[in-house]
Design a protein around this motif. Structure first.
Motif, PDB file in Angstrom:
ATOM      1  N   GLY A   1       0.814  -1.214   0.000  1.00 19.30           N
ATOM      2  CA  GLY A   1       0.000   0.000   0.000  1.00 19.30           C
ATOM      3  C   GLY A   1       0.847   1.264   0.000  1.00 19.30           C
TER       4      GLY A   1
ATOM      5  N   PHE B   1       0.450   5.325   0.843  1.00 21.52           N
ATOM      6  CA  PHE B   1      -0.295   6.491   1.325  1.00 21.52           C
ATOM      7  C   PHE B   1       0.610   7.712   1.172  1.00 21.52           C
ATOM      8  CE2 PHE B   1      -2.194   3.592   4.915  1.00 21.52           C
ATOM      9  CZ  PHE B   1      -2.937   2.894   3.980  1.00 21.52           C
TER      10      PHE B   1
ATOM     11  N   ILE C   1      -3.612  -2.696   4.617  1.00 20.08           N
ATOM     12  CA  ILE C   1      -3.896  -1.396   4.000  1.00 20.08           C
ATOM     13  C   ILE C   1      -5.134  -0.737   4.636  1.00 20.08           C
ATOM     14  CG2 ILE C   1      -4.639  -0.227   1.862  1.00 20.08           C
ATOM     15  CD1 ILE C   1      -2.841  -2.186   0.308  1.00 20.08           C
ATOM     16  N   GLU C   2      -6.217  -1.482   4.726  1.00 21.95           N
ATOM     17  CA  GLU C   2      -7.463  -0.893   5.213  1.00 21.95           C
ATOM     18  C   GLU C   2      -7.362  -0.524   6.700  1.00 21.95           C
ATOM     19  OE1 GLU C   2     -10.879  -3.316   4.340  1.00 21.95           O
ATOM     20  OE2 GLU C   2     -12.189  -1.904   5.406  1.00 21.95           O
TER      21      GLU C   2
ATOM     22  N   TRP D   1      -5.081   2.469   7.059  1.00 24.79           N
ATOM     23  CA  TRP D   1      -5.726   3.675   6.544  1.00 24.79           C
ATOM     24  C   TRP D   1      -6.725   4.221   7.574  1.00 24.79           C
ATOM     25  CZ3 TRP D   1      -5.299   7.425   3.187  1.00 24.79           C
ATOM     26  CH2 TRP D   1      -6.407   8.268   3.000  1.00 24.79           C
TER      27      TRP D   1
ATOM     28  N   ASP E   1      -6.087   7.782   9.259  1.00 26.45           N
ATOM     29  CA  ASP E   1      -7.094   8.789   8.931  1.00 26.45           C
ATOM     30  C   ASP E   1      -7.776   9.331  10.199  1.00 26.45           C
ATOM     31  OD1 ASP E   1      -8.543  10.161   6.768  1.00 26.45           O
ATOM     32  OD2 ASP E   1     -10.291   9.067   7.542  1.00 26.45           O
TER      33      ASP E   1
ATOM     34  N   THR F   1      -3.825  10.821   1.388  1.00 31.86           N
ATOM     35  CA  THR F   1      -4.453  10.111   0.266  1.00 31.86           C
ATOM     36  C   THR F   1      -3.949   8.671   0.210  1.00 31.86           C
ATOM     37  OG1 THR F   1      -2.750  11.068  -1.164  1.00 31.86           O
ATOM     38  CG2 THR F   1      -4.932  12.073  -1.259  1.00 31.86           C
ATOM     39  N   ASN F   2      -4.860   7.764  -0.107  1.00 37.32           N
ATOM     40  CA  ASN F   2      -4.507   6.356  -0.312  1.00 37.32           C
ATOM     41  C   ASN F   2      -4.392   6.134  -1.802  1.00 37.32           C
ATOM     42  OD1 ASN F   2      -4.287   3.625  -0.556  1.00 37.32           O
ATOM     43  ND2 ASN F   2      -6.178   3.128   0.553  1.00 37.32           N
ATOM     44  N   ARG F   3      -3.168   5.978  -2.279  1.00 34.57           N
ATOM     45  CA  ARG F   3      -2.952   5.841  -3.726  1.00 34.57           C
ATOM     46  C   ARG F   3      -2.459   4.437  -4.083  1.00 34.57           C
ATOM     47  NH1 ARG F   3       0.372  11.048  -5.481  1.00 34.57           N
ATOM     48  NH2 ARG F   3       0.010  10.162  -7.537  1.00 34.57           N
ATOM     49  N   SER F   4      -2.818   3.477  -3.233  1.00 29.41           N
ATOM     50  CA  SER F   4      -2.363   2.087  -3.426  1.00 29.41           C
ATOM     51  C   SER F   4      -2.759   1.534  -4.799  1.00 29.41           C
ATOM     52  CB  SER F   4      -2.946   1.188  -2.339  1.00 29.41           C
ATOM     53  OG  SER F   4      -2.579   1.676  -1.066  1.00 29.41           O
TER      54      SER F   4
END
Lengths: 355, 126
Positions: free
Chosen positions: A52, A54, A116-117, A120, A124, A135-138
């Motif tokens: 992931g 971020f 990842i989740e 995040w 967050d 931002t999550n740009r995975s």
């Protein structure tokens, strides 16, 4: 089940594929042994696009990341990467990650695919009061890890710039006229780079690496390589119940930092476990095997074990209950029905050749 | 495509058995070695051990994982291929030559439960 942008390449190379963290990932291509040897002696490449990415951007980017993680991020200079656990207030580990200080107001955080989740949601939830954009740009990035003593030669051959960058440095660059992020990091103990880019850019790069003879390597050899140099793996040596202190990661907990999440629980605390490095002369320790003391009392458990390709021995990391830690440092491992004397190691099984 | 010699018998656990009178030679199939990958360790029983049909008689390990070995028949171990302990990679290069144990069969009625090459082949489809 997700696939990385290189899925078709893996199939064409006849890789063995298996589900890992929600992705159909290459486990091995030519064979684990050959892939480990390629990375130790020459050069190999891993598709680790499942991981992931971020981004933290804005005026407080650095102070926010410094607050999130236990290691010192504030003190690192621009262009450096920092490895760190990410902990809860009670000190238990949510994940371990690498944070890349790209600019004064731009940080890339690379996290484990399986987390990842979870990461995040945690990160967050902690951003209020900080002037940042998270931002999550995975899904936008593919990631290659090219590893081994011949990495620099290979990258120079492929037209990369700044391939003489320091160990654990990280910077934005271009390749093939496309933006990429380069970091001299990895998970094998050898010299190497991790290269973040768009799916298209990385696909082109992968093909060119194959053309110049870089060995494609799967997750199985990656696990052997990291275990030989005793790098912890989240879900094994670290998990939601363990703290960095349990996993011999006290060096990543910077007590002098003014504040960070988990500080009150970690500073001055004693771990419940001690992580040890053990090997067997005959037999292979595996995750879940019991570890015994010289009186055959069960005192811990193997968290990761494999056959070391480089040393030819069965090696493992094991978590031992602190209260039962044997002063004589004599350990045994139960392999199926047999109880086998183990060798206790104070240093990693393989030293690795990174800069 | 896995190699499955017609003259041998097989188990669902991907072992082969070669019948010669009351002696059965046991090994792992081409499909088994190929699925395991580089084999780096073999644990075998001792001569004189009594095995039960479907009971574990040892283990075969690749770099990544350990798999138990299951006896295709009941019987007494009369010979063990010690060479495999030093050269487990023979299982990859020559799975039908690299036998593991020889058993003296104690219940010949169990022989009928072994699979023919034809019946085993569908179990090797990935």
């Amino acid at each position: 089940m997700s696939r990385t942008s290189l899925y078709e390449e893996h199939v064409a190379l006849k890789a063995k594929l298996a589900p890992f963290a929600g992705f159909e990932m290459p486990i091995q291509y030519s064979g684990v042994k050959a892939e480990v040897q390629a990375v130790r002696d020459n050069v190999g490449v891993f598709d680790v696009s499942h991981m992931g990415e971020f981004f933290v951007e804005g005026r407080d980017a650095i102070s926010f990341v410094d607050y999130l993680i236990t290691n010192d991020f504030q003190g690192a200079s621009i262009g450096k990467a920092v490895y760190s656990p990410l902990c809860r207030d009670n000190g238990t580990a949510i994940d371990d990650l690498i944070a890349y200080k790209l600019e004064e107001e731009k940080v890339l955080i690379c996290v484990n695919a399986a987390n990842i989740e979870k990461d995040w949601n945690w990160i967050d939830s902690k951003k209020s009061g900080f002037d940042i954009e998270l931002t999550n740009r995975s899904d936008e990035f593919s990631l290659l890890a090219i590893q081994g003593p011949k990495t620099e030669d290979s990258l120079a051959k492929l037209g990369f710039k700044n391939t003489d960058a320091e160990y654990y440095s990280a910077f934005e660059s271009t390749w093939n006229d496309q933006p990429v992020i380069l970091a001299r990091t990895g998970y094998t103990g050898e010299d190497g780079f991790e290269i973040f880019g768009s799916h298209e850019t990385i696909k082109t790069l992968w093909k060119q690496m194959m053309d110049i003879g870089v060995t494609p390597c799967g997750l199985a050899s990656r696990d052997v390589l990291r275990l030989e140099v005793c790098y912890p793996l989240y879900g094994h040596e670290l998990n939601d119940e363990l703290t960095p202190l349990d996993a011999a990661l006290k060096w990543t907990v910077k007590e002098k930092k003014e504040k960070f999440i988990g500080k009150d629980s970690l500073v001055g605390a004693t771990s419940q476990k001690r992580l040890v490095k053990l090997s067997l002369d005959k037999g292979i320790p595996r995750e879940g095997y019991p570890v015994l003391d010289s009186n055959d009392k069960e005192i811990g458990i193997v968290t990761s074990g494999t056959m070391s390709v480089t040393t030819g021995k069965g090696i493992c990391l094991a978590l031992i209950d602190r209260e039962n830690f044997p002063e004589n440092k004599e350990f045994k491992i139960q392999v199926r029905k047999n109880i086998i004397n183990a060798n206790y190691h104070t240093k990693a099984f393989v030293s690795g050749g990174h800069k | 495509m896995a190699n499955i010699p017609a003259e041998l018998r097989y188990t669902k656990e991907h072992e082969w058995a070669k019948l010669e009178g009351e002696i059965v030679t046991v090994g792992i199939t081409d499909f088994a070695q190929s699925s395991l990958g580089d084999i780096v360790f073999v644990e075998l029983p001792e001569v004189g051990d009594e095995l039960d049909k479907d009971g574990t008689f040892g283990a075969v390990e690749s770099i990544k994982s350990a798999s138990d070995l299951y006896s295709p028949l009941s019987g007494e171990v009369v010979e063990v291929n010690e060479e495999l302990v030093d050269s487990p990679d023979n299982l990859n290069s020559d799975p039908y030559g690299a036998w593991m144990i020889k058993l003296k069969v104690s219940n010949s009625s169990e022989l009928e439960e072994l699979l023919s090459a034809e019946d085993y082949a569908p179990l090797c489809e990935e």
